[in-house]
Design an enzyme around this catalytic site. Structure first.
Site: not given
Ligand code: IPM
Ligand code: MN
Ligand code: NAD
Length: 350
Positions: A136, A187, A220, A244, A248
């Protein structure tokens, strides 16, 4: 001094943050709140997603609560002015390198996940995501034209010993107050940064945290294990990009992306940044149907980790659980409550 700086942001950000404000005003009326534009709306108003004054206000507050940023209307904006760039600059500017993303399955929601009840019931997983390093922030990064046509894009994944060590320390410390297990995901089979990650975590463990059970897992495989048997994990430590993605996936175990809060912490004594892990949800923005619980639970984390109000945090957590117990469900959880009605349900329990 402001206790809590609210940065509602874009899309559903202002909708869910408004519910946080209602909860804060009812539960902790003595807290001083301040609100500033951030993200796309700040770019539209001020020409930058993160104004200097906003960053200064964030650093001066005790805690910052962000809604969400981004949306298709800013797709054409240069990358360094995009709403998401503002969020990265805020995280870096506040130096909040350790991102705690707890995936908790509330008992009443055990059937709300798309996964089987027995897989998610009782889930209490803490993802610790490195937040201010890795791909990032690495340089160089650019897109260049190639002489023969076409382009070439470069991002750089980069980690130092110190960056890996400080976030790993947070993971080990957290584990000691939980089930005493850390799984570190990288990884190392294909990436040098992964090799260093494994080496640094192993050394730190040997030196200071030998009492904690440590396992290493390739990222993975971690993704697969999270959907197969998430309860095998206690604390899952990983880098910025893997964290990240894995968070999710973990969110869906809890029933919805709209349920997962986060706390980003830096050096002791500096303000934390609290944000739901979901985005601005352009597909439902403005409809008043977003689930505000990830934002409300982010406030719960702020009460606990930055505002020194653990008793109020406990109360809020219990109120959310009780509201869910009584069947309060937004659309993402299979119900029909609006954002405001879900806020009402939590307030009623408070
Ligand atoms: C998160 C989001 C952010 C990230 C984006 C919006 C920069 O996806 O906080 O999970 O990738 O960190
Ligand atoms: Mn995210
Ligand atoms: P998203 O998280 O915004 O949405 C993914 C899906 O989940 C959508 O179907 C959305 O409707 C649903 N969803 C998300 N939050 C919800 C909630 N609270 N209640 C009910 N449903 C919810 O991810 P995306 O669509 O990939 O990204 C949209 C924009 O948000 C992009 O610009 C992205 O960069 C940005 N984003 C910002 C953050 C942040 O501000 N922290 C996080 C992720 C994405």
């Amino acid at each position: 001094m402001t206790d809590l700086l609210l940065l509602p942001g874009d899309g559903i950000g202002p909708e869910v943050t408004a519910q946080v404000r209602r909860v804060a005003e009812a539960l902790t009326p003595a807290l001083t709140l301040e609100e500033r534009p951030f993200g796309g709306i700040s770019y539209d108003q001020l020409g930058t997603p993160l104004a200097d004054e906003t960053l200064a206000a964030a650093k001066a507050a005790k805690a910052v609560l962000m809604g969400a940023v981004g949306g298709p209307q800013w797709a054409g904006v240069p990358r360094d002015k995009r709403p998401e760039a503002g969020l990265l600059a805020l995280r870096a500017g506040m130096n909040v390198f350790a991102n705690l993303r707890p995936a908790l399955c509330f008992q009443p929601l055990a059937d709300a996940s798309t996964l089987k009840r027995e897989v998610v019931e009782g889930l209490d997983l803490m993802i610790v995501r490195e937040l201010t390093g890795g791909v990032y922030f690495g340089s160089p990064r650019f897109i260049e034209d190639l002489p023969g046509g076409g382009k070439r894009a470069v991002d750089t994944q980069v980690y130092t010993t110190a960056e890996i060590e400080r976030v790993s320390r947070v993971a080990f410390e957290l584990a000691r107050g939980r089930r005493n297990k850390v799984a570190s995901a990288e990884k190392s089979n294909v990436m040098d940064s992964g090799l260093l990650w494994r080496e640094v975590v192993t050394d730190l463990h040997k030196r200071d945290y030998a009492d904690v059970e440590l396992t290493h897992i390739l990222a993975d495989n971690a993704a697969m294990q999270i959907v197969k048997d998430p309860k095998q994990f206690d604390v899952l430590l990983t880098d910025n990009l893997f964290g990240d993605i894995l968070s999710d996936a973990a969110a869906q175990l809890t029933g919805s992306l709209g349920m997962l809060p986060s706390a980003a912490l830096g050096v002791a004594g500096t303000p934390g940044l609290y944000e739901p892990i979901h985005g601005s949800a352009p597909d439902i923005a403005g409809k008043g149907v977003a689930n505000p619980l990830a934002a409300i639970l982010s406030f719960e984390m702020a009460l606990r980790w930055s505002l020194g109000r653990a008793a109020e945090a406990d109360k809020l957590y219990a109120a959310v659980n009780a509201a869910l117990e009584k069947g309060a469900r937004t659309r993402d959880l299979g119900g029909s409550l609006s954002t405001v009605q879900m806020g009402d349900a939590v307030l009623a329990e408070l």
